[in-house]
Design a protein around this motif. Structure first.
Motif, short mmCIF file in Angstrom:
data_model
loop_
_atom_site.label_atom_id
_atom_site.label_comp_id
_atom_site.label_asym_id
_atom_site.label_seq_id
_atom_site.Cartn_x
_atom_site.Cartn_y
_atom_site.Cartn_z
N ARG A 142 28.41 -3.71 -6.18
CA ARG A 142 29.17 -3.11 -7.13
C ARG A 142 28.06 -2.46 -8.19
O ARG A 142 27.17 -2.95 -8.25
CB ARG A 142 30.17 -3.61 -7.77
CG ARG A 142 29.57 -4.78 -8.81
CD ARG A 142 31.01 -5.51 -9.29
NE ARG A 142 30.53 -6.53 -10.46
CZ ARG A 142 30.72 -6.05 -11.44
NH1 ARG A 142 31.59 -5.00 -11.99
NH2 ARG A 142 30.35 -6.82 -12.54
N GLU A 173 24.83 -14.20 -0.12
CA GLU A 173 25.32 -15.70 0.33
C GLU A 173 24.15 -16.28 1.17
O GLU A 173 23.28 -15.68 1.93
CB GLU A 173 26.47 -15.37 1.68
CG GLU A 173 26.74 -16.72 1.95
CD GLU A 173 27.97 -16.54 3.06
OE1 GLU A 173 29.08 -16.77 2.68
OE2 GLU A 173 27.62 -16.32 4.41
N THR A 195 26.70 -18.89 -3.07
CA THR A 195 26.67 -17.52 -3.28
C THR A 195 25.93 -17.38 -4.77
O THR A 195 26.31 -17.76 -5.78
CB THR A 195 28.20 -16.84 -3.45
OG1 THR A 195 28.97 -17.20 -2.27
CG2 THR A 195 28.32 -15.33 -3.76
N GLU A 229 24.87 -4.67 -8.54
CA GLU A 229 24.93 -6.06 -8.26
C GLU A 229 25.31 -6.32 -6.90
O GLU A 229 26.29 -5.60 -6.36
CB GLU A 229 26.09 -6.83 -9.28
CG GLU A 229 25.68 -6.82 -10.74
CD GLU A 229 26.71 -7.50 -11.42
OE1 GLU A 229 27.98 -8.12 -10.95
OE2 GLU A 229 26.46 -7.82 -12.66
N THR A 244 24.38 -13.92 -7.34
CA THR A 244 24.30 -12.47 -7.70
C THR A 244 22.85 -11.97 -7.90
O THR A 244 22.32 -12.36 -8.65
CB THR A 244 25.02 -12.24 -8.73
OG1 THR A 244 26.44 -12.77 -8.49
CG2 THR A 244 25.52 -10.72 -9.24
N ALA A 252 23.55 -9.97 2.26
CA ALA A 252 24.30 -9.33 1.11
C ALA A 252 25.78 -9.34 1.94
O ALA A 252 26.12 -8.75 2.94
CB ALA A 252 23.92 -7.97 0.75
N THR A 253 26.87 -9.73 1.03
CA THR A 253 28.11 -9.45 1.26
C THR A 253 29.20 -8.46 0.67
O THR A 253 30.09 -7.93 1.06
CB THR A 253 28.98 -10.92 1.22
OG1 THR A 253 28.81 -11.34 -0.26
CG2 THR A 253 28.34 -11.81 2.09
N GLU A 254 28.72 -8.11 -0.46
CA GLU A 254 29.35 -7.02 -1.37
C GLU A 254 28.57 -6.48 -2.55
O GLU A 254 27.53 -7.17 -3.01
CB GLU A 254 30.51 -7.97 -2.20
CG GLU A 254 31.42 -6.99 -2.94
CD GLU A 254 32.42 -8.16 -3.42
OE1 GLU A 254 33.10 -7.65 -4.44
OE2 GLU A 254 33.00 -8.97 -3.17
N THR A 303 26.26 -9.42 -4.17
CA THR A 303 26.67 -10.69 -3.90
C THR A 303 26.11 -11.17 -2.89
O THR A 303 26.17 -10.43 -1.62
CB THR A 303 28.12 -10.89 -3.59
OG1 THR A 303 29.06 -10.30 -5.07
CG2 THR A 303 28.63 -12.25 -3.53
#
Length: 158
Positions: A50, A64, A115, A60, A117, A46-48, A62
């Motif tokens: 929100r 990779e 990537t 959500e 979601t 997981a990179t981000e 993001t």
């Protein structure tokens, strides 16, 4: 036993055909086996994160997906939960078993990185704690993704 040269040539030809067929079968099987063994090299991180507000709030992530194998893979969410600080009972922020990829499934080509979601449901009371955990960099995604490689399924942990 004495054989004619024609019989010897025929036997030699049959032997050559058998060796060729065996070689092709071995190469095909060996390629599939190497791909299957490489499944552990697939990396998912997981990179981000929100929060998406609304009547039915979600979070959500993001994610990779790195596929170092020599064949394409198909990735699906399977038992992934967002936690606060550590993946432990009582720290879950997202609703277990609500996770899904935004596009259903993702195909990642051989040697490629993609990537995707991940979407998971939040209860209304978990919206603010989730937002705070994300802002304070304490959000942790944990669980497994189902990965299909050459028609076989494996689980890759995140």
């Amino acid at each position: 036993m004495v054989r004619s040269p024609r019989t010897q040539q025929l036997l030699l030809g049959v032997l050559a055909v058998l060796l060729a067929v065996s070689g092709v079968a071995f190469a095909s099987t060996a390629g599939a086996q190497v791909s299957w063994q490489q499944r552990d090299a697939i990396d998912i991180q997981a990179t981000e994160f929100r929060v998406v507000d609304g009547d039915e709030p979600t979070v959500e992530a993001t994610v990779e997906v790195r596929n170092p194998t020599s064949v394409p893979i198909v990735v699906r969410a399977s038992g992934v939960v967002l936690y606060e600080a550590v993946a432990a009972e009582g720290n879950a922020l997202s609703t277990p078993r609500s996770e899904r990829l935004a596009d259903g499934a993702a195909t990642v080509g051989a040697g490629e990185t993609a990537t995707v979601t991940l979407v998971a449901d939040l209860t209304p009371e978990d919206v603010e704690p989730t937002r705070t955990a994300i802002e304070e960099d304490r959000a942790v995604l944990s669980g497994s993704f189902l990965v299909e490689i050459r028609g076989r399924n494996a689980y890759v942990d995140v």
